[in-house]
Scaffold this active site. Structure first.
Site, PDB file in Angstrom:
ATOM      1  N   GLU A 309       0.815  -1.210   0.000  1.00  0.00           N
ATOM      2  CA  GLU A 309       0.000   0.000   0.000  1.00  0.00           C
ATOM      3  C   GLU A 309       0.856   1.271   0.000  1.00  0.00           C
ATOM      4  OE1 GLU A 309      -4.099  -1.513   1.928  1.00  0.00           O
ATOM      5  OE2 GLU A 309      -2.716  -0.704   3.393  1.00  0.00           O
ATOM      6  N   ASP A 383      -8.031  -9.562   3.468  1.00  0.00           N
ATOM      7  CA  ASP A 383      -7.905  -8.415   4.357  1.00  0.00           C
ATOM      8  C   ASP A 383      -9.005  -8.347   5.414  1.00  0.00           C
ATOM      9  OD1 ASP A 383      -7.084  -6.087   5.442  1.00  0.00           O
ATOM     10  OD2 ASP A 383      -7.328  -4.849   3.663  1.00  0.00           O
ATOM     11  N   GLU A 411     -12.962  -2.835  11.460  1.00  0.00           N
ATOM     12  CA  GLU A 411     -12.939  -2.106  10.192  1.00  0.00           C
ATOM     13  C   GLU A 411     -13.989  -2.627   9.207  1.00  0.00           C
ATOM     14  OE1 GLU A 411      -9.146  -2.230   8.194  1.00  0.00           O
ATOM     15  OE2 GLU A 411      -9.895  -1.137   6.461  1.00  0.00           O
TER      16      GLU A 411
HETATM   17  O1  GCW Z   1      -7.234  -3.427   5.829  1.00  0.00           O
HETATM   18  C1  GCW Z   1      -6.278  -2.511   5.415  1.00  0.00           C
HETATM   19  C2  GCW Z   1      -6.663  -1.194   6.011  1.00  0.00           C
HETATM   20  C3  GCW Z   1      -5.517  -0.215   6.068  1.00  0.00           C
HETATM   21  C4  GCW Z   1      -4.354  -0.889   6.773  1.00  0.00           C
HETATM   22  C5  GCW Z   1      -3.944  -2.119   5.971  1.00  0.00           C
HETATM   23  C6  GCW Z   1      -2.798  -2.871   6.596  1.00  0.00           C
HETATM   24  C7  GCW Z   1      -2.714   0.048   8.228  1.00  0.00           C
HETATM   25  O2  GCW Z   1      -7.742  -0.657   5.289  1.00  0.00           O
HETATM   26  O3  GCW Z   1      -5.966   0.919   6.778  1.00  0.00           O
HETATM   27  O4  GCW Z   1      -3.258  -0.018   6.956  1.00  0.00           O
HETATM   28  O5  GCW Z   1      -5.049  -2.999   5.895  1.00  0.00           O
HETATM   29  O6  GCW Z   1      -3.078  -3.853   7.277  1.00  0.00           O
HETATM   30  O7  GCW Z   1      -1.656  -2.502   6.437  1.00  0.00           O
END
Ligand code: GCW
Length: 722
Positions: A309, A383, A411
């Site tokens: 990311e 995720d 989340e």
């Molecule tokens: O699920 C995603 C989240 C991000 C997060 C990322 C990760 C910290 O939307 O906010 O960043 O995973 O785990 O690195």
């Protein structure tokens, strides 16, 4: 002084006499230590516990003593004496090293309790009836003290105590995604509890209560800053702040860890590169780490999010993840520090199937990491979705230490407003069979090191804690912090057992309350799956903030950020084909696992659309068509939320009025949002199935366009800088 003490005990008695306590704001979590309500039990406890006997001293032992004294005096509504002389009906606490009395007992149990475990025994010593809480370390004594208090909090008998336990996993952490500006990435309980700008001068009393709460459930460390790391954390000023936090956590058996940014040698070291094979870079990390240990002598180590990311990483220099991790690990090794290297990576090129990336990246690196590197793997390959199969890296890296990363913060699980008890989700993953070393090689056995004989073992949970008065926002979100902690210590505990303890400690021991609330909690995760992503659907939430449904999203920068990439609905059917007919992600699992999922006919409904693209009129195990089953699940989910509301409404006089109202209001929000999810998804998928919502189901209040036009502004936890 005497007057104050009398008033204190008077108040305690007063509370003990009423059935409920008032004004419970949730701050005390599960450590309320309300006076035991059952009169007979209270008397029995009072007779058995006169005082505490302890020899030796240390900050951790002091914590144990203090917690026992305050906890017991409140639970038993009487003064508890502490001293070094063993009397009848005393609790003897300590280690063989610091207590001659304990050493003289030659407890065989201590051979099984390891470094952090403990034993609690009912014992006659020198003609005196005692309860012994013994361990091999002061931390073990502390954990034993909390467990003992828990026995009283949950009204358990103390007559024949024979508890011997030790944690199955060594490094048991919370990961705070807390930014230095006090916003919390994916946080739904206010701002960060760390008041960075006031540290190290001002120490918020909350830090201590935070540490106590963690110690009470066996958590022994915390990464205090976001994995999307701000490089400032490694500067002198911030290290001093982190050291001040470490000082508060230490007497409660907790270590501080930091999230490090891979480009730190450039950003704060002013080097030209962060190439992990560059000598200057290696030297920089070494010096930086040495410096950290001057501030925090028991510093735990780093977590690193690299090449994920947008975060920098070794691949920026054409180096592997192992080369990146090892360079930092070498700097930590002389201090016994570790690197937790995250496996949540995905490359810049949009892949055929994002769920395959992490495995593809790390599988070839097995055996090339230093012994103080542990790979931190999310529970599923995508995720933190409401439901995912277990991550195929579990069991695929026999020569590498692998730790679990769960997300406690919700989340994708209803954020701050949905009552979702996560222990069933965690258990589902921990108990999943990888077949890596034959049947029964569960994910739990991979991460506790027993399957592949690893001694560096760990587990991390992304924290759901903020500065809300009740710590976690939703009163029931506290249960997820609690359950996570309990499972880090003993993953064989059941979701039911953990919920039972938590309810009794947090609310009440009254069976009329415990039973329905437990039932509500145990079903809540499946309910949420039903109204959000039933039958294996995933990643169909709102863009960016991830709040609410948005299965139609198809305009985000990369294909694999868009919900349409994941559900793949078309005129024929719905679902992501991950068998060999499709992306073949299934290939990453052992043959026995593949066999379960490869055939749609045997694949459990829970994972059907995760692994298969299924025609709308396919006949499901229920006898219904896929379309009918999908609608049934969405509607059932909403009905179940309504049933939760009904259950809760009947408990009005069984708990604190303030908390009752709080949960009542949040359940109403949850119901509205469940209906939103259902109406949006069912109507959207109907545009592909070309079939009506089956007869008998309530028709959506608004047309699809209405739901598509909902714009959620300023949802918490999203952005805000780090
Ligand atoms: O699920 C995603 C989240 C991000 C997060 C990322 C990760 C910290 O939307 O906010 O960043 O995973 O785990 O690195």
């Amino acid at each position: 002084m005497l007057y104050m003490k009398t008033t204190f005990y008077l108040l305690l008695t007063l509370f003990a006499c009423t059935n409920i306590s008032f004004g419970e704001d949730g701050y005390r979590l599960w450590l309320r230590y309300e006076t035991v309500k059952d009169k007979a039990l209270l008397t029995a406890y009072q007779q058995k516990i006169r005082g505490i006997c302890t020899e030796g001293n240390s900050p951790v032992l002091e914590s144990a003593k203090e917690e026992l004294t305050t906890g017991l005096s409140s639970l038993l509504s009487k003064k508890i004496n502490t001293g070094t002389i063993l009397q009848n009906n005393t609790i003897l606490i300590g280690t063989a090293a610091n207590s001659a009395l304990i050493a003289s007992l030659h407890l065989a149990e201590l051979l099984q309790t390891g470094q952090e475990g403990y034993t609690i025994l009912t014992k006659n010593i020198q003609g005196k009836n005692c309860i012994v809480i013994a361990a091999n370390s002061d931390a073990g004594v502390l954990y034993g003290a909390f467990r003992f208090l828990q026995l009283l909090q949950t009204n358990k008998p103390l007559d024949r105590l024979s508890i011997v336990t030790s944690p199955k996993i060594n490094i048991r952490l919370l990961n705070h995604w807390d930014n230095l500006n006090r916003t919390v990435e994916r946080g739904y309980a206010g701002f960060s509890i760390w008041k960075w700008h006031l540290l190290p001068g001002y120490i918020d009393p909350r830090y201590r209560d935070y540490a106590r709460a963690n110690a009470s459930i066996g958590i022994n460390g915390a990464v205090i800053n976001n994995v999307n790391a701000n490089v400032q954390i490694l500067t002198k000023d911030y290290l001093k702040k982190a050291a001040a936090i470490a000082d508060v956590l230490r007497p409660w058996g907790m270590k501080v860890y930091l999230a490090a940014k891979f480009s730190a040698p450039i950003e704060i070291g002013k080097l030209k590169t962060a190439d992990p094979l560059d000598e200057e870079v290696k030297e920089w990390w070494k010096k930086k780490v040495d410096e950290i240990y001057t501030y925090i002598p028991d510093f735990g180590g780093f977590v690193v999010k690299a090449n994920s990311e947008g975060q920098p990483g070794p691949q920026n220099y054409k180096r592997s993840h192992a080369e990146g991790a090892n360079a930092i690990a070498d700097a930590l090794a002389p201090h016994n520090g570790i690197v937790m290297w995250r496996a949540f990576v995905y490359s810049n090129e949009t892949p055929v199937d994002r769920t395959k990336q992490s495995y593809n990246e790390f599988k070839p690196l097995d055996g090339s990491f230093r012994s103080n590197v542990i790979l931190q793997v999310k529970n599923g390959p995508l995720d933190f979705q409401p439901r995912e199969p277990f991550h195929p890296l579990f069991g695929a890296l026999p020569k590498t230490s692998v730790m679990m990363e769960f997300q406690i913060t919700q989340e994708y699980l209803g954020q701050g407003t949905h009552l979702v008890y996560e222990a069933p989700l965690m258990k589902e993953v921990l108990d999943a069979d990888t077949y890596a070393k034959g049947k029964g090689t569960t994910v739990a056995k991979i991460i506790d090191g027993s399957a592949e004989q690893h001694s560096l073992t760990g587990i991390a949970g992304v924290s759901n804690i903020g500065d809300d008065r009740n710590w976690c926002g939703h009163p029931f979100a506290q249960a997820n912090w609690y359950a996570y902690g309990k499972l880090t210590w003993d993953h064989s505990m059941s979701a039911d057992e953990i919920a039972d303890e938590w309810i009794r400690m947090t609310f009440s021991n009254d069976a009329v309350f415990v039973k329905p609330v437990k039932q509500m909690m145990l079903g809540s995760r499946e309910t949420m799956v039903r109204y959000m992503t039933p039958l294996g659907l995933h990643h169909i939430m709102g863009d960016g903030h991830h709040y609410g449904p948005s299965p139609w999203s198809d305009k985000l920068g990369r294909a694999d950020w868009n919900p349409v990439y994941y559900h793949r609905a078309d005129s024929i059917g719905i679902g992501f084909e991950r068998t060999e007919k499709g992306s073949n992600a299934l290939e990453q699992y052992m043959p026995e696992v593949r066999k379960i999922y490869a055939d749609a006919a045997t694949c459990p409904d829970e994972y059907l659309l995760w692994f298969h693209h299924i025609p709308w009129n396919y006949q499901m195990k229920s006898g219904k068509t896929l379309w009918n089953e999908l609608c049934t699940q969405y509607y059932k989910g909403v009905e179940e939320v309504r049933a939760m509301q009904e259950t809760w409404s009947k408990l009005k006089n069984k708990t604190d009025p303030e908390q009752f109202e709080h949960v009542t209001m949040l359940l109403a929000v949850q119901e509205k949002e469940a209906v939103w999810w259902r109406n949006a998804c069912v109507q959207y998928f109907a545009t592909f199935s070309k079939q009506p919502i089956p007869a008998g189901f309530e028709q959506p209040e608004y047309p699809l366009e209405y739901y598509k036009n909902i714009r959620v502004q300023f949802a918490p936890g999203n952005g805000g800088g780090n």
